[in-house]
Design an enzyme around this catalytic site. Sequence first.
Site, PDB file in Angstrom:
ATOM      1  N   ASP A 148      -4.503   2.553  -4.350  1.00 54.21           N
ATOM      2  CA  ASP A 148      -3.058   2.505  -4.276  1.00 54.21           C
ATOM      3  C   ASP A 148      -2.594   1.228  -3.615  1.00 54.21           C
ATOM      4  O   ASP A 148      -1.534   1.149  -3.043  1.00 54.21           O
ATOM      5  CB  ASP A 148      -2.536   3.750  -3.515  1.00 54.21           C
ATOM      6  CG  ASP A 148      -3.182   3.921  -2.120  1.00 54.21           C
ATOM      7  OD1 ASP A 148      -4.152   3.129  -1.841  1.00 54.21           O
ATOM      8  OD2 ASP A 148      -2.778   4.776  -1.394  1.00 54.21           O
ATOM      9  N   ASP A 158       0.867  -1.203   0.000  1.00 56.02           N
ATOM     10  CA  ASP A 158       0.000   0.000   0.000  1.00 56.02           C
ATOM     11  C   ASP A 158       0.887   1.230   0.000  1.00 56.02           C
ATOM     12  O   ASP A 158       1.849   1.327   0.745  1.00 56.02           O
ATOM     13  CB  ASP A 158      -0.918  -0.021   1.236  1.00 56.02           C
ATOM     14  CG  ASP A 158      -1.957   1.102   1.195  1.00 56.02           C
ATOM     15  OD1 ASP A 158      -3.019   0.903   0.498  1.00 56.02           O
ATOM     16  OD2 ASP A 158      -1.692   2.165   1.761  1.00 56.02           O
ATOM     17  N   LEU A 159       0.538   2.180  -0.938  1.00 59.45           N
ATOM     18  CA  LEU A 159       1.391   3.365  -1.049  1.00 59.45           C
ATOM     19  C   LEU A 159       1.065   4.322   0.086  1.00 59.45           C
ATOM     20  O   LEU A 159      -0.115   4.441   0.467  1.00 59.45           O
ATOM     21  CB  LEU A 159       1.138   4.062  -2.394  1.00 59.45           C
ATOM     22  CG  LEU A 159       1.522   3.273  -3.651  1.00 59.45           C
ATOM     23  CD1 LEU A 159       1.343   4.122  -4.880  1.00 59.45           C
ATOM     24  CD2 LEU A 159       2.956   2.776  -3.603  1.00 59.45           C
TER      25      LEU A 159
END
Lengths: 759, 319
Positions: A673, A630-631
């Site tokens: 994301d 996960d960004l």
Amino acid sequence: MKRWLIASLAFALLVLALPGATLAQGSQEVRFGIYAYRPAPIMYERYQPLADYLTGRIGIPVKLQVLDQEQMRKALASNQLDFFLTNPSQFLVIRSERSLTGVLATLVRRYGEAETASLGGVIFTSADRDEIASLADVHGKTVASPGRHFLGGFQAQALELKEAGVDVFRDNRIKLVRSHDRVIRSVLAGAAEVGFVRTGILEELAEGDGSLLSRIKILNRQNLIGFPYVVSTRLYPEWPVAALPHVDSDIVRRVASALFAIESEFPAARSAGIAGFAPPADYQSVEYLARELRVEPYDQLPSLSWSELVRQYWGWLSAILVLLLLLTGAMLWLGRKKRELAVEQQRLRRLIQSWPQPMLMLRNGAFVDSNRAALELLGFAVPQSLLGKDIATFSPQTQPDGSISRQKMQRLLGQVRAGEVVQVEWAFLRSDGSQIWVDMSLAPVREKDDSQPWVLCSWYDITRRKEAEQHLRLAASVFDHAREAIFITDLHGLVIDVNDAYVEITGRSRASAIGGLPPLPLEEGPGVFSGARKNGFWSGEFVSKRANGEPFNMALTLSGVRDEHDAISHFMGIFSDITRLKLQERELRTMAHYDALTHLPNRVLFTDRMQQVMAQARRQEQLLAVVYIDLDQFKPVNDAYGHKAGDELLVEVAARMRAELREEDTLARLGGDEFAALVVNIEKPEVLESLLTRLLHAVALPVRVAGRLVKVSASIGYTLYPQAEELDGDQLLRQADQAMYKAKQQGRNRYCGFGSADS
Amino acid sequence: MHRRRFLGASLAAGFAALGLSGCDAGRPLRFGIHPWIGYEPLYLAEEFGWLPSSVTLQKGQSALDSMELLSSGAIDGAALTLDEAIRVHVDGTELLVVGVTNVSVGADVLVVKKDIETLDALRGRRIGAEMSSVSGILLLNLLATAGIERGEVTIVDLPMDEHVAAWKQGDLDAVACYEPTASAMVGLGGVRLFDSSQLPETIFDVLVVTRKFAALGQGSVRDLLEAHFAGLRHLVRNQADSIYRVATRQGTSPAAVRSALASVMLPDLASNQRYLAENGRIERVARDLSRMLEREGLIPRALEVDRFCDSEFLPRSVA
């Protein structure tokens, strides 16, 4: 002389005693009959000296008998005469009635110094009758004649008049006055207009009446040198003397010699006015006369016996017989021919009547005859339904070509009248209203002098053919206009026909397609035909190439075409171009399993693959890791630079991460994301950690978006498989998600394993 | 001088005028005829109307008239003696014999002086005859019969009308002649030594037509012959009538006609058929005659035709 008399008397008595002895032989006198051509007293006076002379010469008394025709006939019938002197016509009659010895001598008459053994007829009239000048003038006049048996008093004149065109039997009233003297009196008295007498009579009478010759006029006077009398006709022999057969031949000889011995100066000759007797003349001319005039004895036509007839006319008879036979034969032959003809006609009629093809006769455009087939075709029971009506009556208002039936038929019949044979397709309405098609022939049957020809009309029912044609036309139209390509092959699979769609789809011309193989699947090739033969059809999709080399997808259905014996004679293939369909299908499949932005597998595909690699890891006892990424701080970038910049960033980061992974590993975008990765075949945990570190590094490198460098980081959680207890994919992913959450909590930009506290 | 002309010399002159007025209408058969007992049937036929319009008679006085008209083409046929017919034919007008009217049986006579009793005795004698007439034929035939060579006698060619004078002068020992000259000679002391009855079927009188006409007018030729036979029947079978008519025409007496009839044989239809047959009597006599005439220098050449006669025109029967 006396002695002779006694001897002959004795002889006569002897003969008389015998039965059947003749009178003359037994009698003591010779009876000499003379025909009374003049009044009896005159005759006796003149001829008695002749009888006396004969008596003296033959030594037997000669008794003179002057007889008229009837008396002479009676005397002869009863043998009352031994010799007779009569006119030639009378002689012929007597000779025809009984046998005679023939003519002994012919009288020779004397007039003045002239002698003649010929006699003829005189035709005269009163000198004052100016209207009678020639033989032709005698026509219709009253004629006096001594009698029809007189040669010089009737028959000679009759022949002469006949040759001059006057038939006295028909054209004249004839008064028979029995003697020449009365004839002259009758003419002079005016009781008769014309008189017939024999030659010599006028001259005799003129001796006693000097003015006689000046009071009469001779018609058709003949000028004959040496003939002493006036005469109007041709001449015939004078009177014959004949003996009857019963007279003893010695007496006949003596009488004959006595007659020939008479000289003209003898008293007997002088008294009778004769010169004597000459050898018998030829009396045939008298016979010709009698035959010509049809008088006795030739007044009756001789009744010919059959044998005579046949003998005399066998040539004619056989010719007639042959002709009759020929005629009979010809008639029989004609009769037979006629019967044969009738039978033939009947047969022909039956043939026409029962001929399966409809035949009719037309005259003046109307039916005059028809056979059964024609009636049946139109659906009628009796010929009367047709006869007298024209063709248009049984036709629809208009023919299929649009022309009005009656007008079209009138035009056609006009052509036929001109001598043409017309063949035309014609629509008829049957009695039940259904329409039929016939092929109609109209031919003129021209008879001589016939302005209106008979027309022979024959029909051939082509309704089924017409329907089949329509059917075919439809089929052809379908074939031609179908969007699907259609081809027909023979049993060996070689194309014999293709439609337009085939040309369009394959890009091959029709000519190049025919004779070759149709497009076939690569792997099976012509095997599809055996499939179609076995199952009746074959269908499948495969890739083929157009003429220009471009590949295309096609869906083919191949069917066997069966003939009337239900055996496959052809194959028919229908195919369509499904290239576009295939492309759309692939796109749809991509959309379902990949992320449209990053082209990374989506959650669906990721789950799917996870199942696979989990199964593989279990089988091969290998270790795999499920990684959840996960960004960090992605939302601020998105907010600050827009979605486009955000998307660019995601694409760049995804590419970098993908580059760090091995081929056999999977990276997927789960949404927003969030990413996940499957790392398979992990030999040592260090390798995994090194990988995770490289991933963090790759993400952390600045990314140029919307003209600026942007920096983000990632929080990564992971879990391993297999584990002590059996897990499914969801559980594994959840474990990784939990580990990621732990990494977030621990300050981001780090990785964290499930079940461990360290990073 | 011709015999028939001699007989005809005493004829009424009117006939000549009649004869020359023959017409040509419709191309009938123009037939030359002159008085002679053998030709009487045709005269009788005409008199009784048995001559159809297809035949016209051209009546002359003698055979010379008929011969001249035949040669000039003015007539199509004629009644002639057979030797006259040969003369005309050899002269260039080709003829065909279609009928025989009579055969001489005593009409032609050789009268001799009393001292000549046999034919052999004629050798060295002077014989008078008109060589261009039928008398010449009699004489030539007589010599041939007797086996006397031509050079053994002296033939004095003398016209008939000079015979009596020559006989009276004693110039001649014998004369070949015919009636009535023959009777005159006998009256002057002559004796009948030989006549045509001793030359059976040699001296013929015939009916001839030109070959040209025979090819065209067959019907008329048949009509002619039918008329001839009809007249012949009357002449023979009805002498009670015919002798008067012939006597009237010839200006003689019935008794003279009777004796003339006795000197000729009048062949009927059947005899005609026999005479005219192929290789029949006429054919043979005509050839012999023509050779004899040629030998004597009386004609330039002999007959050179296959058939000189034809029986085809004879009627099938006499009505």
